[in-house]
Design an enzyme around this catalytic site. Structure first.
Site, mmCIF file in Angstrom:
data_model
loop_
_atom_site.group_PDB
_atom_site.id
_atom_site.type_symbol
_atom_site.label_atom_id
_atom_site.label_comp_id
_atom_site.label_asym_id
_atom_site.label_seq_id
_atom_site.Cartn_x
_atom_site.Cartn_y
_atom_site.Cartn_z
ATOM 1 N N GLY A 175 49.361 38.945 149.729
ATOM 2 C CA GLY A 175 50.757 38.053 150.089
ATOM 3 C C GLY A 175 51.700 39.103 150.845
ATOM 4 O O GLY A 175 52.207 38.333 151.876
ATOM 5 N N LEU A 212 57.655 38.424 148.806
ATOM 6 C CA LEU A 212 56.974 39.081 149.175
ATOM 7 C C LEU A 212 57.108 39.799 150.625
ATOM 8 O O LEU A 212 57.654 38.996 151.622
ATOM 9 C CB LEU A 212 55.648 38.542 149.230
ATOM 10 C CG LEU A 212 54.874 38.174 147.994
ATOM 11 C CD1 LEU A 212 53.680 37.282 148.020
ATOM 12 C CD2 LEU A 212 54.696 39.347 146.984
ATOM 13 N N HIS A 245 46.255 36.032 138.062
ATOM 14 C CA HIS A 245 47.215 36.592 138.966
ATOM 15 C C HIS A 245 48.628 36.237 138.292
ATOM 16 O O HIS A 245 49.343 37.163 138.121
ATOM 17 C CB HIS A 245 47.248 35.637 140.217
ATOM 18 C CG HIS A 245 48.302 36.020 141.380
ATOM 19 N ND1 HIS A 245 49.228 35.521 141.162
ATOM 20 C CD2 HIS A 245 48.023 36.754 142.322
ATOM 21 C CE1 HIS A 245 49.911 36.196 142.318
ATOM 22 N NE2 HIS A 245 49.194 36.979 143.014
ATOM 23 N N ASN A 257 42.537 43.014 146.852
ATOM 24 C CA ASN A 257 41.820 42.101 145.665
ATOM 25 C C ASN A 257 41.400 40.884 146.111
ATOM 26 O O ASN A 257 40.593 40.157 145.226
ATOM 27 C CB ASN A 257 42.503 42.185 144.375
ATOM 28 C CG ASN A 257 43.772 41.329 144.554
ATOM 29 O OD1 ASN A 257 43.949 40.380 145.392
ATOM 30 N ND2 ASN A 257 44.826 41.610 143.622
ATOM 31 N N GLU A 277 64.522 40.793 163.948
ATOM 32 C CA GLU A 277 65.608 40.354 162.991
ATOM 33 C C GLU A 277 65.401 40.752 161.609
ATOM 34 O O GLU A 277 66.333 41.464 160.910
ATOM 35 C CB GLU A 277 66.255 39.196 163.454
ATOM 36 C CG GLU A 277 66.835 38.912 164.689
ATOM 37 C CD GLU A 277 65.855 38.610 165.920
ATOM 38 O OE1 GLU A 277 66.068 37.942 166.929
ATOM 39 O OE2 GLU A 277 64.504 38.159 165.353
ATOM 40 N N HIS A 335 52.585 38.326 135.511
ATOM 41 C CA HIS A 335 51.705 38.614 136.207
ATOM 42 C C HIS A 335 50.871 39.886 135.861
ATOM 43 O O HIS A 335 51.044 41.126 136.213
ATOM 44 C CB HIS A 335 51.931 38.771 137.705
ATOM 45 C CG HIS A 335 52.829 37.557 138.383
ATOM 46 N ND1 HIS A 335 54.075 37.533 137.903
ATOM 47 C CD2 HIS A 335 52.369 36.888 139.259
ATOM 48 C CE1 HIS A 335 54.417 36.163 138.707
ATOM 49 N NE2 HIS A 335 53.494 35.846 139.540
ATOM 50 N N HIS A 344 71.444 28.336 170.409
ATOM 51 C CA HIS A 344 72.081 29.738 170.068
ATOM 52 C C HIS A 344 73.648 29.500 169.489
ATOM 53 O O HIS A 344 74.167 30.667 169.077
ATOM 54 C CB HIS A 344 72.300 30.410 171.190
ATOM 55 C CG HIS A 344 70.839 31.022 171.777
ATOM 56 N ND1 HIS A 344 69.883 30.437 171.878
ATOM 57 C CD2 HIS A 344 70.721 32.213 172.053
ATOM 58 C CE1 HIS A 344 68.827 31.124 172.585
ATOM 59 N NE2 HIS A 344 69.355 32.481 172.447
#
Length: 663
Positions: free
Chosen positions: A164, A127, A267, A193, A414, A36, A476
Site C-alpha cells: 500500500g 500509507l 490483514h 506479501n 510538494e 491488523h 492557481h
C-alpha cells in the site's frame, strides 16, 4: 555489553524471538477486537534480525541523537513496533500497554503516534507518509553529519513499507528524491506479501518494484523474508551501499496462522479465538496469551542492552567535542541567544524606509537576517525558489555527495517536501521550512495534517495567497485553502498584512516548538502599515491597527493584503462621520486563545463588523456575528491583472463603505 554479532543467536533463538512478536501481536489484536495482525506476523523474522543484529539503539537512552531510526511506514501493523519496544526493554512500553492496545489513554494507539512512547519515531498510518518521513530523517542525518562530523552523527534510517505504501503517489516522490540525493543511509524493507485489504494485490497493481526503484538510482535486493540467513546477508550488504537500498522481503502475511496465513482475512481483522489457539499449536507456543517465557524475554533484553557500549562511547566523544553545547542546543530545539535582535533591527529599518513590497519578498528579507544567526534553519522549495523567495542569501544548495548547504531543491514534489520536512523535524537538530504556492497546499495537506497531529515545528511558506496573484488564473488562485487549513487543529495559519507583520509572524513560527505554521504571503506589492515595532502585536493573533477617532461604531476586520483596503475604507468612513476601527488578524488560532476581555476589546463589542478577506467566507461568522457582513470570495477567481480582479470581486474601499452605510 557485547555487540550484536557476539550474541549467541542461533536460528532456533531467532525463530522463538520472532514468534514472541507473532503471539503478542495476535493476542493484542484479539483482545481489542480490532487491528491488523497479518503484517506483524509476516515481518516478525525481518524485524527480529534487524533489531538483534543491525539496528543501533539503546532503550535505556531512547532519545540518543545518534541512534538508527526505525520507521513503520505500514503503520497499521503497529503491534510489530509495540512488541519490539516491549521486548527490548523500553520503560514506557509495558505489558499492560500491550494488553491495552487501541484503548483509551494507552500508549498503543491503532497506528503509531509520535510522542506516545519512546521508540515511536514518527506518526504513521496514512500509507506512504512514513516512507516520506524516512527520506527526511536520512537527509537530516547527512546534513548534520556534514555540520558536526561523523564522530557525533553517523546513523541510518530503516523503514518498513508495504504494498500500500508503494502504491501511494507519495512513494514515487520519496523514492525519486532519495535516489537523486544518493541517500545511502536509507534502507527500505518492502513487505512483499502480495496481499491488500481487498485481496491479492494483482487486483490493482502489477508494478515491478525492483525495476522501479532501480530506475530512481537505488540498490535493490530480493530475499526470502523468512530466511534468517538471507535477511542478515542483505542487511550486511546494505551497510556498504553507495545508494539508498531497497530490500524486497518476500513474506507470508500472518505467517504461523494455519488457516489465514497468506490471505486477506488476516490483514485487518483479528484471527479469531480458535485460529489464535491453532496458531499457538502450529508454532509450538504452549504459553497463555501475553506470556513470554523468561528465556525468550531474556534474549530480547540482551538485544536491547547491546547498544549500551556504543552509546557510552558516543557520550565520551560528545563530552570531548568543542561543539558539545551547540550540538545539544540544536537537538533540544532551543533557539540561539539573541536571535530576535537582527529581526527587530530589520523591522525598524522597514519602518524607517517605509518598505512596501510583496510579503513574499519581505519574507526573504527576514530570512536573510535570520539564516546567519540560526544555523539550524533548513530551507527549500518545490521548484519555486525565485517565486517563493525562500533561499536566504547565505544559503547554498544541497546536492548528492555535498550536504554542507542548507537549501533543498525538492523539485515538483510538494507532498514529499512536506513529508520530508516532518521527518527532518522529528529527527531533531534542524528547523525545516519549505515553499510552494498556497493553492498547492492541497498536494501537501496529508503531511501538513501530520505536522499538526505530531505537534512539531515545521514552517510552510505558501506564497501567491489569493486572487492577488492575477493572471495565472483560477487554477492557481487559492479560495477555500485558508479555511481548510484553519480547520486543522494545532496549525497556525499566518497571513501578514505588511513587512512588519511578516517579521513578527516568522518570529512566532520559529518560537512555536510544538505547533507547525503556514505563512500565507502575497505576490503583489503591499504598503507598509505599521509605524511602531516596539511590541510584537501579531503575538495575540489580532490587534487594533488603527482605532476610530470617536466612540467606535464600526469594526473592519481583515487579513493580509485586504488590511490596506480596510484602512482606505476607514478613511472614507471617518470623513463621513462614521467612527471606524481597523483590526488586523494575522492569526486566528492565536487570537482565539486570548482572554474574553481582550477579544471583545479588539472586535469592538456592540459594533457593526465587516470581515474582508479574498478567500472563502467560511469561519468569519464567529467574528462578525449575526448582524455583521463578510466581503469574501464565493466563487473561483479569474485570469486578469489583480487590480481588475479586486475591483470585479468587490474588494474595494467603496464597496466596503457601501456595506457599512447600508447596515
Amino acid at each position: 555489553m557485547t555487540d550484536t554479532s557476539a550474541l549467541p543467536l542461533s536460528e532456533h533463538h531467532l525463530q522463538t524471538m520472532a514468534n514472541a512478536i507473532r503471539v503478542l501481536s495476535m493476542d493484542a489484536v484479539e483482545r481489542s477486537h480490532s487491528g491488523h495482525p497479518g503484517m506483524p506476523m509476516g515481518m516478525a523474522d525481518v524485524a527480529t534480525v534487524l533489531f538483534s543484529k543491525i539496528l543501533k539503539f539503546n532503550p535505556s537512552s531512547p532519545y540518543w541523537p545518534d541512534r538508527d531510526r526505525f520507521v513503520l511506514s505500514a503503520g497499521h501493523g503497529s503491534m510489530l513496533l509495540y512488541s519490539l519496544l516491549y521486548l527490548t526493554g523500553y520503560d514506557d512500553m509495558t505489558l499492560d500497554e500491550i494488553k491495552n492496545f487501541r484503548q483509551w489513554g494507552s500508549r498503543t494507539a491503532g497506528h503509531p503516534e509520535y510522542g506516545d512512547a519512546a521508540g515511536i519515531e514518527t506518526t504513521t498510518g496514512p500509507l506512504g507518509q512514513g516512507l516520506g518521513n524516512a527520506v527526511g530523517m536520512a537527509l537530516a542525518e547527512k546534513i548534520l553529519k556534514a555540520q558536526f562530523g561523523d564522530e557525533l552523527v553517523n546513523h541510518k534510517t530503516y523503514v518498513i513499507a508495504g504494498d500500500g505504501c508503494l502504491m501511494e503517489g507519495i512513494s514515487h516522490e520519496a523514492i525519486s528524491l532519495a535516489g537523486h540525493l544518493c541517500l545511502d543511509n536509507l534502507v527500505v524493507l518492502f513487505d512483499d506479501n502480495h496481499i491488500s485489504i481487498d485481496g491479492p494485490t494483482d487486483l490493482a497493481v502489477s508494478d515491478n518494484q525492483l525495476a522501479r526503484f532501480q530506475a530512481s538510482h537505488w540498490e535493490v535486493m530480493a530475499i526470502d523474508g523468512h530466511s534468517y540467513m538471507e535477511i542478515e546477508a542483505a542487511f550486511q550488504k546494505a551497510q556498504k551501499a553507495t545508494k539508498p537500498v531497497l530490500i524486497a522481503c518476500k513474506t507470508q502475511i500472518a505467517k504461523g496462522s494455519p488457516h489465514k496465513a497468506g490471505t486477506a482475512a488476516a490483514h485487518g481483522s483479528p484471527l479469531g479465538e480458535e485460529e489464535v489457539k491453532e496458531t499457538r499449536k502450529n508454532i509450538h507456543w504452549p504459553y497463555e496469551p501475553f506470556v513470554i517465557p523468561d528465556e525468550i524475554l531474556s534474549l530480547w533484553h540482551k538485544v536491547g542492552a547491546r547498544g549500551q557500549d556504543k552509546y557510552n562511547a558516543w557520550i565520551e566523544r560528545l563530552a570531548k567535542s568543542p561543539r558539545k553545547a551547540e550540538f545539544e542546543r540544536r537537538i533540544q530545539g532551543e533557539l540561539p541567544a539573541n536571535w530576535q535582535v537582527p529581526v527587530q533591527d530589520l523591522l525598524k529599518k522597514f519602518v524607517a524606509e517605509k518598505t512596501s513590497v510583496a510579503t513574499r519578498q519581505s519574507s526573504q528579507m527576514v530570512l536573510d537576517v535570520l539564516s546567519p544567526v540560526i544555523p539550524e534553519l533548513l530551507g527549500g522549495s518545490a521548484d519555486l525558489t525565485a517565486s517563493n523567495n525562500t533561499k536566504a542569501k547565505d544559503m547554498t544548495s544541497i546536492r548528492a555527495g555535498d550536504f554542507k548547504g542548507r537549501y533543498i531543491h525538492y523539485g515538483v514534489r510538494e507532498h514529499e517536501m512536506a513529508a520530508a520536512m516532518n521527518g527532518i523535524a522529528v529527527h531533531k537538530g534542524l528547523i525545516p521550512y519549505g515553499g510552494t504556492f498556497l493553492t498547492f497546499t492541497d498536494y501537501c495537506r496529508p503531511a501538513i495534517r501530520l505536522s499538526a497531529l505530531m505537534g512539531i515545528r515545521a514552517i510552510y511558506v505558501m506564497t501567491h495567497d489569493s486572487i492577488g496573484l492575477g493572471e495565472d488564473g483560477p487554477t492557481h488562485q487559492p479560495i477555500e485553502h485558508l479555511a481548510s487549513l484553519r480547520a486543522i487543529p494545532n496549525l497556525q495559519v499566518f497571513r501578514p498584512a505588511d513587512a512588519v507583520e511578516v517579521g513578527e509572524c516568522w518570529a512566532l513560527a520559529l518560537s512555536s516548538k510544538k505547533t507547525p505554521s503556514i505563512l500565507a504571503l502575497t505576490r503583489q506589492k503591499l504598503s507598509l502599515l505599521r509605524e511602531d515595532v516596539s511590541e510584537n502585536l501579531s503575538a495575540k493573533g489580532a490587534y487594533v491597527l488603527k482605532e476610530s477617532t470617536g466612540p467606535r461604531e464600526v469594526t473592519l476586520l481583515a487579513t493580509g493584503s485586504e488590511v490596506e483596503i480596510a484602512l482606505k475604507a476607514q478613511e472614507i468612513l471617518t470623513v463621513k462621520g462614521v467612527p471606524t476601527a481597523v483590526v488586523s488578524m494575522p492569526c486566528w488560532e492565536i487570537f482565539d486563545e486570548q482572554d474574553l476581555s481582550y477579544k471583545e476589546a479588539v472586535l469592538g463589542k456592540g459594533t457593526f463588523r465587516v470581515a474582508i478577506e479574498a478567500a472563502s467566507p467560511l469561519g468569519w461568522d464567529k467574528y462578525v456575528g449575526e448582524k455583521g457582513a463578510i466581503v469574501a470570495m464565493h466563487r473561483f477567481g479569474a485570469s486578469a491583472p489583480y487590480e481588475i480582479l479586486y475591483r470585479e470581486f468587490g474588494f474595494t474601499a467603496d464597496h466596503i463603505v457601501n456595506i457599512v452605510e447600508g447596515r
